[in-house]
Design a protein around this motif. Structure first.
Motif, PDB file in Angstrom:
ATOM      1  N   ASP A  54     115.113  13.268  19.577  1.00 31.15           N
ATOM      2  CA  ASP A  54     113.974  13.096  20.474  1.00 31.15           C
ATOM      3  C   ASP A  54     113.020  14.286  20.329  1.00 31.15           C
TER       4      ASP A  54
ATOM      5  N   SER B   5     110.021  14.370  21.882  1.00 28.53           N
ATOM      6  CA  SER B   5     108.984  14.226  22.906  1.00 28.53           C
ATOM      7  C   SER B   5     108.678  15.540  23.638  1.00 28.53           C
TER       8      SER B   5
ATOM      9  N   PRO C 103     102.571  16.229  21.654  1.00 29.34           N
ATOM     10  CA  PRO C 103     101.933  15.558  22.790  1.00 29.34           C
ATOM     11  C   PRO C 103     102.244  14.064  22.822  1.00 29.34           C
ATOM     12  N   PRO C 104     102.338  13.467  24.025  1.00 30.91           N
ATOM     13  CA  PRO C 104     102.690  12.054  24.154  1.00 30.91           C
ATOM     14  C   PRO C 104     101.735  11.133  23.391  1.00 30.91           C
ATOM     15  N   SER C 105     100.448  11.507  23.332  1.00 32.44           N
ATOM     16  CA  SER C 105      99.452  10.628  22.704  1.00 32.44           C
ATOM     17  C   SER C 105      99.711  10.403  21.210  1.00 32.44           C
TER      18      SER C 105
ATOM     19  N   LEU D 113     102.962  11.050  19.791  1.00 32.96           N
ATOM     20  CA  LEU D 113     104.415  11.056  19.570  1.00 32.96           C
ATOM     21  C   LEU D 113     104.868   9.910  18.652  1.00 32.96           C
ATOM     22  N   GLN D 114     104.410   8.712  18.986  1.00 32.38           N
ATOM     23  CA  GLN D 114     104.873   7.546  18.236  1.00 32.38           C
ATOM     24  C   GLN D 114     104.413   7.606  16.777  1.00 32.38           C
TER      25      GLN D 114
ATOM     26  N   GLN E 127     106.539  10.089  14.941  1.00 34.00           N
ATOM     27  CA  GLN E 127     107.893   9.559  14.744  1.00 34.00           C
ATOM     28  C   GLN E 127     107.922   8.517  13.628  1.00 34.00           C
TER      29      GLN E 127
END
Ligand code: ADP
Length: 172
Positions: free
Chosen positions: A139, A141, A145-147, A149-150, A153
């Motif tokens: 992980d 996260s 930053p969350p914006s 992250l995907q 990944q």
């Protein structure tokens, strides 16, 4: 107008980098984040990807994100920047950065180097650590930053984290 340059590989950008960016932009009127394009240094993300990720994570009219290759001292002169910004995590960062700062000052006497100490929570954080953790499906996260992250990944799961050797190592 006071202009600063924050150079780095940003492969990929982390919360540690963003912390330095948000603090540096308070010191300058305009901050140029210079993403180094060095064909000799294999990066996991292309220069375009690294720039896009930073732009997605940073929304501030006073921050500009550019690709950069060449001599930083010359680029700073061209852009009329008065200082290079560097983040310091540990004493081990210091010796090399100190040498670079003196060299850049020699090459461009108008150019100072401003060292910002890392925020304590990001002291351990580096792009390579993010890549190692992601390569084992960990992980990340808390590191990016969350914006974005995907996006990070997904890209890392498609690629080996260690561009130099292709090996997985470290956290295993
Ligand atoms: P790295 O792979 O070490 O993260 P970069 O070239 O992308 O390297 O780093 C760019 C700049 O950001 C350097 O000045 C580096 O010291 C600084 N930096 C990187 N991570 C952090 C952090 N967690 N806290 C403070 N500064 C950092």
């Amino acid at each position: 107008m006071k202009i600063g340059i924050y150079p780095g590989s940003f492969d990929p950008v982390t919360l540690g980098h963003l912390d330095i960016i948000s603090r540096a932009v308070k010191v300058f009127d305009h901050l140029i984040v210079a993403v180094m394009v060095n064909p000799q240094k294999h990066c996991s993300f292309t220069a375009e990807e690294r720039i896009t990720l930073i732009r997605e994570a940073v929304q501030d009219d006073n921050i500009e994100v550019v690709a950069f290759d060449g001599l930083l001292a010359d680029y700073a002169k061209m852009r009329q920047a008065t200082a290079i910004v560097k983040g310091l995590r540990a004493l081990s960062d210091f010796e090399y950065e100190f040498q670079m700062a003196l060299t850049n000052k020699k090459l461009n006497p108008m150019l100072d180097t401003l060292f910002l100490a890392t925020s304590a929570e990001y002291m351990f954080l580096s792009s390579s650590m993010v890549k190692q953790v992601a390569s084992f499906g960990g992980d990340i996260s808390a590191f990016v930053p969350p914006s974005i992250l995907q996006e990070i990944q997904e890209r890392l799961s498609r690629r080996s984290f260690d561009g130099n050797t292709g090996n997985r190592r470290g956290l295993s």
